[in-house]
Write an enzyme that holds these catalytic residues in place. Structure first.
Site, mmCIF file in Angstrom:
data_model
loop_
_atom_site.group_PDB
_atom_site.id
_atom_site.type_symbol
_atom_site.label_atom_id
_atom_site.label_comp_id
_atom_site.label_asym_id
_atom_site.label_seq_id
_atom_site.Cartn_x
_atom_site.Cartn_y
_atom_site.Cartn_z
ATOM 1 N N CYS A 59 35.629 25.034 36.292
ATOM 2 C CA CYS A 59 36.375 25.954 36.350
ATOM 3 C C CYS A 59 36.610 26.562 37.909
ATOM 4 O O CYS A 59 35.484 26.567 38.548
ATOM 5 C CB CYS A 59 35.753 27.146 35.588
ATOM 6 S SG CYS A 59 35.665 26.541 33.912
ATOM 7 N N ALA A 60 37.685 27.008 38.157
ATOM 8 C CA ALA A 60 38.022 27.365 39.523
ATOM 9 C C ALA A 60 37.004 28.873 39.643
ATOM 10 O O ALA A 60 36.499 28.894 40.587
ATOM 11 C CB ALA A 60 39.325 27.746 39.754
#
Length: 145
Positions: A59-60
């Site tokens: 996930c960013a």
């Protein structure tokens, strides 16, 4: 079987509700705003669950996903330091939390998210993060099955 308690909506019925809500919103901006609003309603994640082992890789943003097992069903608790990621995980929790491992594993999340039009509304990195969240939920269901 007692009739005084309503049965929990099936995962497909919950998806149908979401599709209806998304259809009412129209454009992508409205849908993304709605997803962010969903995140604001997420219950706070206990500090004890903000551990490395609960972080969702890929996930960013930072996303934590904790799992509890109760009466054969999985309860998910989550949080993120990003409003959009928090909304995405809130949406997934609406679909997946309080389900049996079999229900989770039988559900086609990719098709569901496509029906909502979410992956195409997100950047590639955010869409990858959403897939990573689904993957983590499926892993928990496999481990519990």
């Amino acid at each position: 079987m007692p009739h005084d308690l309503p049965a929990a909506a099936s995962i497909e019925a919950t998806l149908a509700e979401l599709v209806e809500e998304f259809d009412l919103l129209g454009d992508w901006e409205g849908r993304i705003e709605y997803v962010i609003e969903l995140g604001k309603d997420l219950a706070p994640l206990p500090d004890a669950d903000r551990v490395e082992g609960n972080k969702v890789p890929g996930c960013a943003a930072q996303v934590w996903l904790a799992v509890r097992r109760e009466d054969g069903r999985l309860q998910f608790l989550a949080d993120s330091d990003s409003a959009l990621s928090k909304g995405n995980i809130a949406l997934l929790l609406r679909l997946y939390s309080n389900r049996t491992p079999a229900e989770i594993l039988a559900f086609d999340a990719r098709a569901a998210l496509d029906r909502l039009g979410l992956p195409s509304a997100l950047t590639r990195q955010r869409a990858n993060g959403l897939n990573a969240m689904v993957g983590r939920i499926r892993e928990a269901a496999l481990a519990a099955a």
